[in-house]
Scaffold this active site. Structure first.
Site, PDB file in Angstrom:
ATOM      1  N   CYS A   1       0.637  -1.451   0.233  1.00 38.38           N
ATOM      2  CA  CYS A   1       0.027   0.069  -0.341  1.00 38.38           C
ATOM      3  C   CYS A   1       0.563   1.230  -0.004  1.00 38.38           C
ATOM      4  O   CYS A   1       1.582   1.292   0.735  1.00 38.38           O
ATOM      5  CB  CYS A   1      -0.748   0.177   0.874  1.00 38.38           C
ATOM      6  SG  CYS A   1      -2.297   1.426   1.172  1.00 38.38           S
TER       7      CYS A   1
ATOM      8  N   CYS B   1      -3.463   6.931  -5.239  1.00 38.15           N
ATOM      9  CA  CYS B   1      -2.726   5.145  -4.673  1.00 38.15           C
ATOM     10  C   CYS B   1      -1.385   4.821  -5.416  1.00 38.15           C
ATOM     11  O   CYS B   1      -1.492   5.417  -6.565  1.00 38.15           O
ATOM     12  CB  CYS B   1      -3.914   4.307  -6.171  1.00 38.15           C
ATOM     13  SG  CYS B   1      -3.349   2.335  -5.598  1.00 38.15           S
TER      14      CYS B   1
END
Ligand code: PYC
Length: 308
Positions: free
Chosen positions: A88, A232
């Protein structure tokens, strides 16, 4: 009563909840080994931390764990409302800002072991963070899937720490007002992609023209059907791999990726293996710590382990 100490932050609007203490003992080994134990034996802990009533679908959780690679400042494993995440980017930026908030690290380079490899994060003097992410590449260019109710959609399949299906020509405005339609179409694209040859795809990324001074805007749908409020980090890495493979971005040049909120990450890449299309992406952004809390897990609470 179990007490779990957490720190919440957001990176470009996307929240991260870091478990500082009170997490399960995963038995050591590499972070990849520990992720398997976490996934198979502690799923209710995952749910307790990120799901309602303590969390929400959009929250990404991160559990600090001992790294096997002792040159790393910490190991970390990431999870969301439905399961574990391989990597992530926004969460790593949030992690670095959180560790700095705790006084555990200062400006400079910090190696962090994730379950898909070591990443190097740099905390800059201005508080921003850049993450040298895991090697990224495009696996398939311009494959077409049949999306029920929408028609044929063409996209690229790329790895940036998670698997993405990246779509340019969808014809939908990338606007927050349109988030329900974007979610619905992206979800149907994911189901079509998964059933039509690419079961590994967990994120769908739609691109459109920039609206806030970047190079491109995106809408990213995560595996639990929440959309990423940030651009992201792993999705930006996958995008960089596609741009590199298409010769649309030069090695070392900046790419500013806007999120659906208009928040930005700056990405760039270095070639690792031009013949294989493998790049080393760097993604930079900022995060803010917004809460320190102790979660109370009481077995007598009917929703102790989250609503799932
Ligand atoms: O920033 O890589 C990222 C990410 C993955 C899922 C949500 N954010």
């Amino acid at each position: 009563m179990k007490r779990v100490q957490v720190i919440d932050s957001h990176t470009g609007g996307e929240p991260t909840r870091i478990v500082i203490s009170g997490g399960p003992d995963l038995g050591g080994g590499s972070v990849a080994d520990q992720l398997v134990v976490f996934r198979d034996q502690h799923d209710r802990f995952r749910s307790a931390v990120v799901n309602e009533p303590r969390g929400s679908d959009v929250l990404v959780g991160a559990l600090l764990c001992p790294p096997a690679d002792k040159s790393c400042v910490t190991g970390v494993l990431f999870f969301n409302n439905v399961g574990v995440l391989a990597m992530c980017g926004h969460g790593t930026i949030g992690l670095v800002v959180t560790l700095a908030h705790l006084g555990r690290i200062g400006p400079g380079e910090h190696r962090i072991e994730s379950c898909v490899g070591v990443v190097t994060a740099t905390l800059h003097a201005d508080g921003s963070v850049s993450v040298a992410n895991v090697p990224s590449y495009r696996k398939v260019k311009a494959t077409t899937v049949d999306v029920p109710g929408f028609g044929q959609i063409s996209g690229d399949l790329a790895w940036g720490g998670n698997w993405f299906f990246l779509v340019e020509n969808h014809g939908l405005p990338l606007d927050l007002k349109n988030v329900e339609q974007l979610t619905d179409v992206s979800w149907r694209i994911r189901q079509a992609v998964n059933s039509q040859g690419f079961p590994e795809v967990d994120h769908v990324e739609l691109f459109g023209p920039p609206q806030s001074g970047g190079d491109s805007r995106n809408f990213v749908l995560c595996p639990g059907k929440a959309y990423d409020r940030s651009p992201c980090g792993t999705g930006t890495s996958a995008k960089l791999a596609c741009l590199a493979a298409d010769g649309k971005l030069a090695e070392g040049a900046d790419w500013i990726q806007e999120s659906i909120l208009g928040t930005k990450f700056t990405g760039r890449f270095r070639w690792l293996d031009r013949a294989k299309g493998e790049i080393a992406p760097i993604v930079a952004g900022t995060a803010s710590v917004n809460s320190e809390a102790t979660l109370l897990l009481d077995d007598k609470d009917p929703f102790c382990w989250g609503i799932r």
